[in-house]
Design an enzyme around this catalytic site. Structure first.
Site, PDB file in Angstrom:
ATOM      1  N   THR A  40     -16.253 -15.606 -18.192  1.00 23.04           N
ATOM      2  CA  THR A  40     -17.257 -15.227 -17.194  1.00 23.04           C
ATOM      3  C   THR A  40     -16.538 -15.211 -15.839  1.00 23.04           C
ATOM      4  OG1 THR A  40     -17.849 -17.496 -16.615  1.00 23.04           O
ATOM      5  CG2 THR A  40     -19.020 -16.522 -18.504  1.00 23.04           C
ATOM      6  N   ILE A  64     -19.960 -18.552 -26.789  1.00 25.02           N
ATOM      7  CA  ILE A  64     -20.413 -19.658 -27.649  1.00 25.02           C
ATOM      8  C   ILE A  64     -21.823 -19.413 -28.209  1.00 25.02           C
ATOM      9  CG2 ILE A  64     -18.926 -21.485 -26.714  1.00 25.02           C
ATOM     10  CD1 ILE A  64     -21.471 -22.401 -25.082  1.00 25.02           C
ATOM     11  N   SER A  89     -21.891 -23.826 -14.598  1.00 25.95           N
ATOM     12  CA  SER A  89     -21.698 -25.149 -13.998  1.00 25.95           C
ATOM     13  C   SER A  89     -22.122 -25.280 -12.532  1.00 25.95           C
ATOM     14  CB  SER A  89     -20.221 -25.543 -14.133  1.00 25.95           C
ATOM     15  OG  SER A  89     -19.428 -24.703 -13.314  1.00 25.95           O
ATOM     16  N   THR A 137     -22.480 -34.252 -17.590  1.00 24.41           N
ATOM     17  CA  THR A 137     -22.396 -34.538 -16.164  1.00 24.41           C
ATOM     18  C   THR A 137     -23.271 -35.728 -15.768  1.00 24.41           C
ATOM     19  OG1 THR A 137     -23.009 -33.610 -14.001  1.00 24.41           O
ATOM     20  CG2 THR A 137     -24.224 -32.788 -15.877  1.00 24.41           C
ATOM     21  N   GLU A 139     -25.201 -35.591 -13.373  1.00 25.69           N
ATOM     22  CA  GLU A 139     -26.425 -35.047 -12.760  1.00 25.69           C
ATOM     23  C   GLU A 139     -27.643 -35.194 -13.664  1.00 25.69           C
ATOM     24  OE1 GLU A 139     -26.131 -31.371 -10.664  1.00 25.69           O
ATOM     25  OE2 GLU A 139     -24.116 -31.807  -9.956  1.00 25.69           O
ATOM     26  N   TYR A 186     -29.722 -26.505 -13.577  1.00 28.08           N
ATOM     27  CA  TYR A 186     -28.417 -26.834 -14.178  1.00 28.08           C
ATOM     28  C   TYR A 186     -28.480 -28.177 -14.907  1.00 28.08           C
ATOM     29  CZ  TYR A 186     -23.740 -28.898 -14.426  1.00 28.08           C
ATOM     30  OH  TYR A 186     -22.608 -29.556 -14.859  1.00 28.08           O
ATOM     31  N   ARG A 317     -29.941 -27.226   0.146  1.00 25.79           N
ATOM     32  CA  ARG A 317     -30.140 -26.804  -1.257  1.00 25.79           C
ATOM     33  C   ARG A 317     -31.519 -27.284  -1.709  1.00 25.79           C
ATOM     34  NH1 ARG A 317     -25.621 -29.044  -5.275  1.00 25.79           N
ATOM     35  NH2 ARG A 317     -24.566 -27.084  -4.837  1.00 25.79           N
TER      36      ARG A 317
HETATM   37  P1  NAD Z   1     -16.353 -23.900 -14.850  1.00 27.74           P
HETATM   38  O1  NAD Z   1     -17.574 -23.157 -14.404  1.00 27.74           O
HETATM   39  O2  NAD Z   1     -15.163 -23.935 -13.972  1.00 27.74           O
HETATM   40  O3  NAD Z   1     -15.863 -23.305 -16.257  1.00 27.74           O
HETATM   41  C1  NAD Z   1     -16.740 -22.990 -17.296  1.00 27.74           C
HETATM   42  C2  NAD Z   1     -15.971 -22.175 -18.338  1.00 27.74           C
HETATM   43  O4  NAD Z   1     -16.874 -21.879 -19.415  1.00 27.74           O
HETATM   44  C3  NAD Z   1     -15.444 -20.833 -17.824  1.00 27.74           C
HETATM   45  O5  NAD Z   1     -14.125 -20.634 -18.256  1.00 27.74           O
HETATM   46  C4  NAD Z   1     -16.379 -19.813 -18.444  1.00 27.74           C
HETATM   47  O6  NAD Z   1     -15.764 -18.550 -18.674  1.00 27.74           O
HETATM   48  C5  NAD Z   1     -16.748 -20.502 -19.753  1.00 27.74           C
HETATM   49  N1  NAD Z   1     -18.032 -20.025 -20.278  1.00 27.74           N
HETATM   50  C6  NAD Z   1     -19.209 -19.912 -19.614  1.00 27.74           C
HETATM   51  N2  NAD Z   1     -20.158 -19.423 -20.423  1.00 27.74           N
HETATM   52  C7  NAD Z   1     -19.571 -19.240 -21.647  1.00 27.74           C
HETATM   53  C8  NAD Z   1     -20.042 -18.777 -22.903  1.00 27.74           C
HETATM   54  N3  NAD Z   1     -21.309 -18.382 -23.070  1.00 27.74           N
HETATM   55  N4  NAD Z   1     -19.180 -18.741 -23.937  1.00 27.74           N
HETATM   56  C9  NAD Z   1     -17.880 -19.134 -23.781  1.00 27.74           C
HETATM   57  N5  NAD Z   1     -17.390 -19.557 -22.606  1.00 27.74           N
HETATM   58  C10 NAD Z   1     -18.224 -19.609 -21.553  1.00 27.74           C
HETATM   59  O7  NAD Z   1     -16.858 -25.341 -15.223  1.00 27.74           O
HETATM   60  P2  NAD Z   1     -16.149 -26.776 -14.984  1.00 27.74           P
HETATM   61  O8  NAD Z   1     -16.440 -27.226 -13.619  1.00 27.74           O
HETATM   62  O9  NAD Z   1     -14.771 -26.717 -15.475  1.00 27.74           O
HETATM   63  O10 NAD Z   1     -17.030 -27.665 -15.972  1.00 27.74           O
HETATM   64  C11 NAD Z   1     -16.697 -27.761 -17.351  1.00 27.74           C
HETATM   65  C12 NAD Z   1     -17.717 -28.656 -18.047  1.00 27.74           C
HETATM   66  O11 NAD Z   1     -17.698 -29.941 -17.455  1.00 27.74           O
HETATM   67  C13 NAD Z   1     -19.152 -28.148 -17.936  1.00 27.74           C
HETATM   68  O12 NAD Z   1     -19.789 -28.406 -19.160  1.00 27.74           O
HETATM   69  C14 NAD Z   1     -19.751 -28.992 -16.828  1.00 27.74           C
HETATM   70  O13 NAD Z   1     -21.138 -29.148 -17.004  1.00 27.74           O
HETATM   71  C15 NAD Z   1     -19.000 -30.294 -17.002  1.00 27.74           C
HETATM   72  N6  NAD Z   1     -18.819 -31.098 -15.779  1.00 27.74           N
HETATM   73  C16 NAD Z   1     -18.295 -30.544 -14.649  1.00 27.74           C
HETATM   74  C17 NAD Z   1     -18.060 -31.352 -13.532  1.00 27.74           C
HETATM   75  C18 NAD Z   1     -17.459 -30.809 -12.269  1.00 27.74           C
HETATM   76  O14 NAD Z   1     -17.387 -31.530 -11.273  1.00 27.74           O
HETATM   77  N7  NAD Z   1     -16.996 -29.577 -12.231  1.00 27.74           N
HETATM   78  C19 NAD Z   1     -18.386 -32.713 -13.580  1.00 27.74           C
HETATM   79  C20 NAD Z   1     -18.941 -33.258 -14.757  1.00 27.74           C
HETATM   80  C21 NAD Z   1     -19.134 -32.426 -15.860  1.00 27.74           C
HETATM   81  O1  DAU Z   2     -21.742 -34.463 -10.398  1.00 26.49           O
HETATM   82  C1  DAU Z   2     -21.109 -33.592 -11.292  1.00 26.49           C
HETATM   83  C2  DAU Z   2     -21.397 -32.159 -10.903  1.00 26.49           C
HETATM   84  O2  DAU Z   2     -20.644 -31.899  -9.725  1.00 26.49           O
HETATM   85  C3  DAU Z   2     -21.056 -31.148 -11.996  1.00 26.49           C
HETATM   86  O3  DAU Z   2     -21.864 -31.375 -13.109  1.00 26.49           O
HETATM   87  C4  DAU Z   2     -21.262 -29.711 -11.485  1.00 26.49           C
HETATM   88  O4  DAU Z   2     -20.846 -28.796 -12.471  1.00 26.49           O
HETATM   89  C5  DAU Z   2     -20.429 -29.534 -10.236  1.00 26.49           C
HETATM   90  O5  DAU Z   2     -20.664 -28.239  -9.698  1.00 26.49           O
HETATM   91  C6  DAU Z   2     -20.763 -30.604  -9.182  1.00 26.49           C
HETATM   92  O6  DAU Z   2     -22.098 -30.391  -8.655  1.00 26.49           O
HETATM   93  P1  DAU Z   2     -22.427 -30.539  -7.080  1.00 26.49           P
HETATM   94  O7  DAU Z   2     -23.638 -29.749  -6.807  1.00 26.49           O
HETATM   95  O8  DAU Z   2     -22.397 -31.945  -6.660  1.00 26.49           O
HETATM   96  O9  DAU Z   2     -21.102 -29.812  -6.467  1.00 26.49           O
HETATM   97  P2  DAU Z   2     -20.911 -28.769  -5.259  1.00 26.49           P
HETATM   98  O10 DAU Z   2     -19.431 -28.647  -5.056  1.00 26.49           O
HETATM   99  O11 DAU Z   2     -21.698 -27.529  -5.463  1.00 26.49           O
HETATM  100  O12 DAU Z   2     -21.522 -29.538  -4.022  1.00 26.49           O
HETATM  101  C7  DAU Z   2     -21.056 -30.807  -3.603  1.00 26.49           C
HETATM  102  C8  DAU Z   2     -21.922 -31.254  -2.443  1.00 26.49           C
HETATM  103  O13 DAU Z   2     -21.676 -30.407  -1.303  1.00 26.49           O
HETATM  104  C9  DAU Z   2     -23.415 -31.147  -2.720  1.00 26.49           C
HETATM  105  O14 DAU Z   2     -24.081 -32.241  -2.086  1.00 26.49           O
HETATM  106  C10 DAU Z   2     -23.823 -29.838  -2.044  1.00 26.49           C
HETATM  107  C11 DAU Z   2     -22.864 -29.742  -0.864  1.00 26.49           C
HETATM  108  N1  DAU Z   2     -22.481 -28.357  -0.473  1.00 26.49           N
HETATM  109  C12 DAU Z   2     -22.010 -27.535  -1.460  1.00 26.49           C
HETATM  110  C13 DAU Z   2     -21.631 -26.242  -1.146  1.00 26.49           C
HETATM  111  C14 DAU Z   2     -21.134 -25.308  -2.218  1.00 26.49           C
HETATM  112  C15 DAU Z   2     -22.556 -27.956   0.840  1.00 26.49           C
HETATM  113  O15 DAU Z   2     -22.945 -28.734   1.731  1.00 26.49           O
HETATM  114  N2  DAU Z   2     -22.177 -26.681   1.153  1.00 26.49           N
HETATM  115  C16 DAU Z   2     -21.751 -25.785   0.209  1.00 26.49           C
HETATM  116  O16 DAU Z   2     -21.440 -24.619   0.556  1.00 26.49           O
END
Ligand code: NAD
Ligand code: DAU
Length: 380
Positions: A40, A64, A89, A137, A139, A186, A317
């Protein structure tokens, strides 16, 4: 070659997934790693350039949600372990388009579970030696209050092993037993997928595991998330959109530490259990943003304060969770995991990586990215 294990990693071309794939491919040459990704907007094979030619690595472009294809791939590669990261995500996107989140995060997870059930039940050993490990997560637990005792300075960081608990923003933490209370589409979709995974254990006896992690940061994160977005905007002298008053608190963990935890839990975690993973590293957004600005300015050779005026407070948000804070002491106690990097070191490494990898950033932000940015931030 006969591989000792055949592990399917979903979402391996994404941010965290690419670090998990890299770690497993390099650390376990006797495992075959099958990366399933739909590619994606968030999936990018450039995240895996350094491992793409390794003999124990296979990439399959697939969705998936495509149950037949998942079953086919599991059979073709004798998959005995699944580490499931593929998901939509980004919270802001889920507010605009909840259906996509339900489809991928709920139905996609269910499709994988059912394919694994059918395939594993058909193998001679059944569920023996198999594992479905679901990455979730913090969240899903909802939001915590800000209840910091008087006189404690923020930011305040400590390690999980420290006897003194982390009280900078509040006395409450998410524990493995904390009741689910998701607020965004989410987190509601992730909560639902967690329940399905546990249901497959309880109903069919599938060996499953769930971990719930806090905010990750580090290289290869898509620049819709706070840290890479702000680094990129500073470089381009664009406004830094701070939601609300910038008072929300997040607990940040370096992505390679999350990948290490996943490795440890995949191999040593207790089946049917849950582990929380976090950094013991809470930051109020506005304090974190000031650290990012200071670091970028210093590394670009600009005087201190050069980019402060880019800070722009924008509409909050919807349903913005106030504070996340993970208690990861169970993982420390039972499996000996701790974050390896101090935040100062992690953020320096991260900012440096994005500044040194401008080609990656320019590639990622070409095409659809501008349209996304305008849709998400115009009129805010
Ligand atoms: P990301 O958005 O960077 O990556 C998601 C990946 O999944 C991408 O490569 C995308 O192409 C793939 N994908 C999406 N839909 C798909 C589908 N239908 N089939 C196959 N592939 C698909 O996400 P991330 O930040 O790396 O997060 C990975 C996992 O960890 C997620 O499950 C998220 O909920 C969890 N998580 C993320 C964070 C964070 O801070 N980023 C924290 C805790 C948990
Ligand atoms: O806690 C784990 C989660 O952390 C994961 O499950 C999610 O996939 C990941 O995206 C992340 O979620 P958040 O919403 O916390 O992350 P984000 O980076 O979007 O935002 C972090 C904080 O910053 C949140 O309080 C919103 C704020 N923010 C975010 C953006 C993108 C801003 O103030 N300005 C912005 O432009």
């Amino acid at each position: 070659m006969n591989y000792r294990k055949n592990i399917m990693i979903t979402g391996g071309a994404g941010f965290i997934g690419s670090h998990v794939v890299r770690l497993f491919v390099n650390k376990y040459p006797d495992y075959r790693i099958v990366n399933i990704d739909k590619l994606t907007y968030a999936g990018n094979l450039a995240n895996l350039k350094d491992v793409e030619n390794m003999p124990n690595y296979v990439f399959v472009k697939a969705d998936i949600c495509d149950f037949d294809r998942m079953l086919e791939v599991m059979k073709e590669y004798d998959v005995d372990g699944i580490i499931h990261l593929a998901a939509e995500s980004h919270v802001d996107r889920s507010i605009k388009d909840p259906f996509t989140f339900a489809r991928t995060n709920v139905m996609g997870t269910l499709s994988l579970l059912q394919a694994a059930k059918i395939y594993w039940e058909s193998t001679p050993g059944g569920y023996n030696g198999k594992l479905f490990y679901h990455i979730s997560t913090d969240e899903v637990y909802g939001a915590l209050e800000l209840t910091a005792p008087e006189g404690i300075q923020s930011p305040f960081t400590t390690t999980a092993s420290s006897a003194e608990h982390h009280l900078a923003f509040g006395t409450e933490f998410f524990l493995e037993e904390t009741k689910y209370n998701p607020h965004s589409p989410y987190s509601a979709s992730k909560a639902s997928s967690d329940h399905f995974v546990r249901a497959y254990h309880d109903t069919y006896g599938m060996p499953t595991l769930v971990t719930n992690c806090s905010n990750n940061y580090g290289p290869y994160q898509f620049p819709e998330k706070l840290i890479p977005l702000f680094i990129n905007n500073i470089r381009h002298r664009k406004p830094l959109p701070v939601y609300g008053k910038g008072e929300n608190v997040r607990d940040w963990l370096f992505v390679e530490d999350h990948a290490r935890a996943i490795d440890l839990i995949f191999h040593k975690g207790r089946v049917a259990d849950t582990y929380n993973i976090g950094g013991f590293n809470e930051w109020k957004n506005i304090d974190l943003i000031r650290v990012i600005i200071r670091t970028v300015d210093r590394l670009l050779g600009n005087p201190e304060g050069h980019s402060d005026s880019l800070i722009t407070y924008v509409t909050d948000r919807a349903g913005h969770d106030l504070r996340y804070a993970i208690d990861s002491r169970k993982l420390q106690r039972e499996l000996g995991w701790e974050p390896s990097l101090q935040f100062e070191e992690g953020i320096e490494k991260t900012v440096k990586w994005y500044l040194d990898n401008q080609e990656w950033m320019d590639y990622i932000t070409s095409g659809e990215y501008e349209k996304y940015y305008d849709d998400m931030y115009s009129g805010r």
